[in-house]
Design an enzyme around this catalytic site. Structure first.
Site, short mmCIF file in Angstrom:
data_model
loop_
_atom_site.label_atom_id
_atom_site.label_comp_id
_atom_site.label_asym_id
_atom_site.label_seq_id
_atom_site.Cartn_x
_atom_site.Cartn_y
_atom_site.Cartn_z
CG ASN A 57 12.64 -29.17 -10.56
OD1 ASN A 57 12.11 -29.30 -11.72
ND2 ASN A 57 12.35 -28.00 -9.93
CD1 TRP A 93 5.40 -24.90 -8.79
CD2 TRP A 93 5.25 -24.30 -10.66
NE1 TRP A 93 5.94 -23.64 -8.48
CE2 TRP A 93 5.88 -23.36 -10.01
CE3 TRP A 93 4.98 -23.97 -12.06
CZ2 TRP A 93 6.28 -21.96 -10.60
CZ3 TRP A 93 5.21 -22.87 -12.79
CH2 TRP A 93 6.01 -21.77 -11.96
CD GLU A 106 7.88 -27.88 -6.03
OE1 GLU A 106 8.31 -28.09 -7.33
OE2 GLU A 106 8.02 -26.60 -5.76
CD1 TRP A 147 12.74 -29.09 -21.42
CD2 TRP A 147 14.23 -27.94 -21.85
NE1 TRP A 147 13.80 -29.82 -21.06
CE2 TRP A 147 14.69 -29.05 -21.56
CE3 TRP A 147 14.92 -26.77 -22.44
CZ2 TRP A 147 16.04 -29.21 -21.68
CZ3 TRP A 147 16.30 -26.85 -22.41
CH2 TRP A 147 16.89 -28.03 -22.01
CD1 TRP A 185 15.20 -20.14 -31.42
CD2 TRP A 185 16.43 -20.17 -29.53
NE1 TRP A 185 14.28 -20.17 -30.33
CE2 TRP A 185 15.12 -20.05 -29.21
CE3 TRP A 185 17.34 -20.17 -28.78
CZ2 TRP A 185 14.53 -20.06 -27.88
CZ3 TRP A 185 16.85 -20.37 -27.14
CH2 TRP A 185 15.60 -20.11 -27.11
CD1 TRP A 207 12.12 -22.85 -26.67
CD2 TRP A 207 10.90 -24.80 -26.51
NE1 TRP A 207 10.83 -22.82 -27.42
CE2 TRP A 207 10.11 -23.97 -27.11
CE3 TRP A 207 10.58 -26.08 -25.80
CZ2 TRP A 207 8.93 -24.36 -27.55
CZ3 TRP A 207 9.26 -26.36 -26.35
CH2 TRP A 207 8.46 -25.53 -26.94
#
Length: 485
Positions: free
Chosen positions: A346, A283, A280, A387, A311, A364
């Site tokens: 998360n 990331w 993690e 995102w 969108w 987003w």
């Protein structure tokens, strides 16, 4: 006459330990003066969100107290960083200004401006490395750039030299007493006043370096065992909750890495959980590297084809999503946890992001902006990277056909509905069988639980299956993506 001081320019490194700039500034025995500048005037800079400002106030309070114990003052100023630092250096006759590097492009430009302003006065500017675990020149993809896919990036990290050991706090700090400064932290006006909406944040968090170390120790003692199996469960929360402390630099990634590695060495049975946790951190490193490679990642999709995505920009669902009133319990629970505490688990972040971008087809960037304002751990690299990953427009993105079902996600990761009962108390008396889909509940079960859909709890604002088909059609209208390299 007092000797010339070294100035330490603090930003996202609000700690004494493992702070290369502070260690170097104190190393030659010169007096040290700390400064934090609230720079809301640099063009292109994202202004701090409300939750971040709250955290920053208390983090600076904690840092000021730590420095004060060593006799080192922490000056707070506001304005453009370069002229403010130049004026302060001239005022105190500084020998040099020290700072740690920053990932965001506008801050790197500001550093260049600071160097020029100091050089014009004959003051040295000394910059130290970026807040990364691995040397970016040693972990590179094809062609020497950043990796575009996480798995090979992480393999390359693990094959590289391990992160350097963190630095201890400076053994000796000599404060500088030659500054008559009347500015106070209150002058920065970081805290909300009318209304004071921060009660939930105060109940949930205690910012500062000492608290960050305590939180890490508690995680390693109590939650590392079983982390791999439980990390996706939002209730009870088995994650470290270190993200805001790491964003503000109250604790460094190197400190977290080495403390975890040491615990794994002492308790080998924790190896699988420890490696999952370190992944993690990987990331976090991956998104940081992407920000360095793509400075506009917070505004523009990394896949250019998404510039033409259809969108639903006029959707009325954004407010319902922000307020936790979509009628989908796991989504509403996450959004209410965010509003009350400034943080969200998360797994739930992915669920609510998928709902906004794929069920509602809302850009987003709208979700990113809401998170930026409401998260205490609002971090440009992680926020934008996360995102874009969920929306399907980033590098190493979730494929467009991965559209989370709020019901199935809730049933899988909150099977008894404990998380929903905590944050959506109007559903707390519903049985676990129906709590993720109250609209399917028999009327008698709703009556017993005191639930009236559309009155005490919202009816769903959309039909997920219909929204899923609409999203798939929208994604299929795009040009084929280029394969990652």
């Amino acid at each position: 006459m007092s000797p010339s001081p070294n100035i330490v320019w603090f930003r996202q490194d609000l700690r004494l330990a493992d702070n290369p700039a502070l260690t170097a500034a104190a190393g030659d025995g010169a007096p040290v003066l700390g400064v934090y500048i609230l720079d809301d005037e640099t063009p292109g800079r994202w202004q701090l969100g409300g939750a971040s400002r709250w955290w920053l106030h208390h983090s600076l309070t904690a840092l000021g107290r730590s420095l004060e114990r060593h006799g080192v003052p922490l000056v707070v100023r506001s304005g453009r960083s370069a002229p403010v630092l130049a004026r302060l250096a001239a005022e105190v006759g500084a020998a040099a200004v020290f700072w740690n590097g920053h990932l965001e492009a506008h801050w790197r430009q500001t550093e260049r401006e600071v160097e020029q302003a100091l050089a014009a006065q004959g003051v040295a500017g000394r910059a130290f490395g970026l807040p990364l675990l691995f040397d970016p020149t040693h972990v590179v993809g094809r062609g020497g750039g950043a990796f575009k896919v996480f798995a090979p990036f992480w393999r390359a990290c693990l094959a590289a030299a391990p992160p350097p050991a963190p630095l201890p706090p400076p053994e000796r700090l000599q404060g500088f007493g030659g500054l008559a400064d009347g500015s106070t932290l209150a002058d920065l006006r970081l805290l909300p006043t009318m209304p004071d909406w921060a009660a939930g944040l105060r109940a949930a968090w205690a910012p500062g370096e000492t608290e960050a170390q305590a939180r890490l120790a508690a995680f390693l003692d109590h939650d590392l065992a079983g982390y791999a199996a439980l990390r996706d469960r939002p209730e009870p929360c088995a994650t470290s909750r270190l993200s805001p402390a790491m964003h503000f630099g109250e604790i460094s990634a190197r400190q977290v890495w080495h403390a975890t590695a040491m615990r794994m060495a002492l308790e080998p049975h924790l190896a699988a959980d420890g490696h999952t946790f370190l992944r993690e951190l990987g990331w976090r490193e991956f998104f940081a590297r992407l920000l360095l490679e793509h400075p506009d990642v917070a505004e523009a999709p990394m896949q250019p084809r998404f510039a033409d995505f259809p969108w639903a920009r006029a959707s009325s669902g954004l407010q319902a999503w922000q307020q936790g009133c979509t009628g989908f319990p796991i989504v509403d629970a996450g959004m209410r946890q965010l509003w009350q505490t400034g943080w969200m688990h998360n797994r739930v972040r992915m669920i609510v992001a998928s709902f906004l971008t794929k069920d509602l087809l809302i850009p987003w960037q709208d979700g990113e902006a809401w998170f930026w304002d409401t998260l205490v751990d609002a971090d440009m690299a992680n926020n934008a990277g996360g995102w874009q990953w969920v929306a399907g427009c980033g590098t190493d993105a979730a494929p467009f056909f991965r559209i989370f079902s709020p019901v199935r996600q809730g049933e899988r990761f909150d099977p008894q509905g404990d998380y929903i009962r905590r944050w959506v108390p109007e559903l707390k008396r519903l049985p676990a069988r129906w709590i993720h889909r109250p609209w399917d509940s028999p009327p008698r079960e709703l009556d017993v639980a005191g639930v009236r859909l559309g009155a005490t709890y919202p009816s769903p604002i959309l039909d997920h299956e219909s929204a899923r088909k609409r999203a798939l059609a929208a994604f299929a209208s795009l040009r084929s993506p280029q394969p990652p390299k």
